[in-house]
Enzyme design. Structure first.
Site, PDB file in Angstrom:
ATOM      1  CG  HIS A 118      -0.156   0.209   2.507  1.00 14.29           C
ATOM      2  ND1 HIS A 118       0.566  -0.800   3.087  1.00 14.29           N
ATOM      3  CD2 HIS A 118       0.015   1.308   3.292  1.00 14.29           C
ATOM      4  CE1 HIS A 118       1.151  -0.344   4.192  1.00 14.29           C
ATOM      5  NE2 HIS A 118       0.845   0.935   4.330  1.00 14.29           N
ATOM      6  CG  ASP A 120       1.645   5.144   4.805  1.00 17.15           C
ATOM      7  OD1 ASP A 120       1.252   3.965   4.886  1.00 17.15           O
ATOM      8  OD2 ASP A 120       2.734   5.541   5.278  1.00 17.15           O
ATOM      9  CG  HIS A 279       5.059   1.131   3.006  1.00 12.95           C
ATOM     10  ND1 HIS A 279       4.586   2.322   2.493  1.00 12.95           N
ATOM     11  CD2 HIS A 279       4.429   0.974   4.198  1.00 12.95           C
ATOM     12  CE1 HIS A 279       3.719   2.854   3.336  1.00 12.95           C
ATOM     13  NE2 HIS A 279       3.588   2.049   4.383  1.00 12.95           N
ATOM     14  NE  ARG A 294       2.175   6.611   9.368  1.00 15.12           N
ATOM     15  CZ  ARG A 294       1.186   6.092   8.644  1.00 15.12           C
ATOM     16  NH1 ARG A 294       1.229   4.827   8.280  1.00 15.12           N
ATOM     17  NH2 ARG A 294       0.157   6.831   8.283  1.00 15.12           N
TER      18      ARG A 294
HETATM   19 FE   LIG Z   1       1.912   2.126   5.710  1.00 13.19          FE
END
Ligand SMILES: [Fe+2]
Length: 304
Positions: A118, A120, A279, A294
Site C-alpha cells: 500500500h 499511506d 510498502h 510513525r
Molecule cells: Fe503504511
C-alpha cells in the site's frame, strides 16, 4: 502469454550511487530505490546537512538512518522540517503527542499493521508526502519492511499501457480497511485489545479521486499511483473493466525488481517518499513484539 523472464529493466532503474555529498554518506540498498544514510544525528540536524538529506530523499525515495536516539518531540520536529504533520483519523496517536502514531504488535497478536502492499492514506484529498517510522523495539529477526518504486513501475510499462492509463483517475477510499464493513472491523479483530488502536468509522467510506499516473511535484518524474489497500475503482469504468487494470498495475508495481527491503534495528529511522513508493510490513515474527513510532508529513498539493 506473459513472458517467462522479465524484460531487462536495467535501463529504467535509477537508484544511482552519487558521491557529491559533503556532510552525509549515501549507500544504495538496491537497484530501484532505497539508501542508507550515514553521518547524521537526527536529533541535531543543521541546515546544510538537512539540505543533503532532502536531496538523498528525492534521489532514493526511501532513506534509512541507523542508531538514532530521538524523543517523540524530536521525531515530530524532524517531520515538521519537511511539512505539516498529519493526524491519522483511524489510528490513535500518543496521548501527549497525537501526531506521533504508535505502531505496535504484541507477542499475543497475529495482526501486523501494514501487512499489505500500500501507499499511506491515499484516501485523503492531499495524501502524505512521506512517513518517518522509528524503531523502538524490534524482534531479533523478522518484521522487515519492503518498499517498491512506483517510478520504476511506470518506467517499465509498455508505451501502449502508458497510453491507456495516462489521464485516468482512480477512486480511493479507506472503507475496505477502516469502514464498518472493512477488514479491520471483522469479527475477531475488534476486541479492543489491539496494541495499534484502530478506530472504525462510517466516514471511512467516503471516496477521493487521484490520477492513476501522477507526476512527482519535486522530481517531475511520473509514477503509478494505485494500491491494493485503498484504490477501489477507476472513474468512468465498470468494476469488470477497472478491476483487471488495477490488479495488473498493483501486481506490476510491486515486482521484486522494483523493491528494496529494510531490516530494522532498535534506533533505525526510515523515511519514505509516499508519492512514489509502496510498502509492505512483513508478518513473520509470531510470538514476538515490535514497537514503532510513525510521524506522517502532509504534501503541499493534491496529486496531479
Ligand atoms: Fe503504511
Amino acid at each position: 502469454m506473459a513472458r517467462v523472464y522479465q524484460q531487462a529493466f536495467a535501463t529504467t532503474l535509477s537508484n544511482v550511487a552519487r558521491t557529491d555529498y559533503e556532510r552525509i554518506t549515501v549507500k544504495p540498498l538496491a537497484g530501484a530505490l532505497g539508501a542508507e544514510i550515514g553521518g547524521v544525528n537526527l536529533a541535531r540536524l543543521d541546515d546544510k546537512t538537512f539540505a543533503e538529506v532532502h536531496r538523498a530523499f528525492l534521489d532514493h525515495s526511501v532513506i534509512v538512518f541507523r542508531e538514532q536516539d530521538i524523543t517523540p518531540e524530536q521525531h515530530a520536529a524532524l517531520g515538521r522540517r519537511f511539512g505539516a504533520l498529519m493526524i491519522h483519523e483511524f489510528v490513535a496517536g500518543l496521548a501527549d503527542h497525537p501526531e506521533v502514531m504508535p505502531v505496535v504488535k504484541e507477542p499475543r497478536e497475529a495482526f501486523v499493521f501494514g501487512n499489505v502492499w500500500h501507499t499511506d492514506m491515499t484516501f485523503r484529498e492531499i495524501p502524505p508526502l512521506g512517513s518517518l517510522l522509528y524503531a523502538l523495539e524490534v524482534p531479533e529477526y523478522g518484521g522487515d519492511t519492503m518498499f517498491a518504486s512506483t517510478y520504476a513501475a511506470y518506467d517499465a510499462l509498455s508505451a501502449t499501457t502508458r497510453k491507456l492509463i495516462d489521464g485516468l483517475y482512480a477512486i480511493h477510499s479507506a472503507g475496505q480497511v477502516y469502514g464498518p464493513k472493512g477488514e479491520l472491523n471483522e469479527e475477531g479483530f475488534q476486541t479492543g485489545n489491539q496494541a495499534t488502536r484502530i478506530h472504525v468509522k462510517k466516514e471511512a467510506e467516503k471516496t477521493m479521486e487521484h490520477p492513476v499516473v501522477r507526476t512527482h511535484p519535486e522530481t517531475g518524474r511520473k509514477c503509478v499511483f494505485v494500491n491494493l489497500a485503498f484504490t477501489t475503482g477507476i472513474r468512468g469504468m465498470e468494476p469488470e473493466e477497472a478491476d483487471p487494470i488495477l490488479r495488473m498495475l498493483c501486481e506490476h508495481s510491486t515486482k521484486p525488481d522494483f523493491t528494496c527491503r529494510v531490516r530494522w534495528q532498535k534506533g533505525t529511522l526510515t523515511f519514505w517518499d509516499n508519492r512514489c513508493t509502496q510498502h509492505y510490513a512483513l508478518n513473520d515474527y509470531p510470538g514476538r513484539r515490535r514497537r514503532m513510532h510513525r510521524v506522517t508529513v502532509q504534501d503541499k498539493t493534491r496529486p496531479r
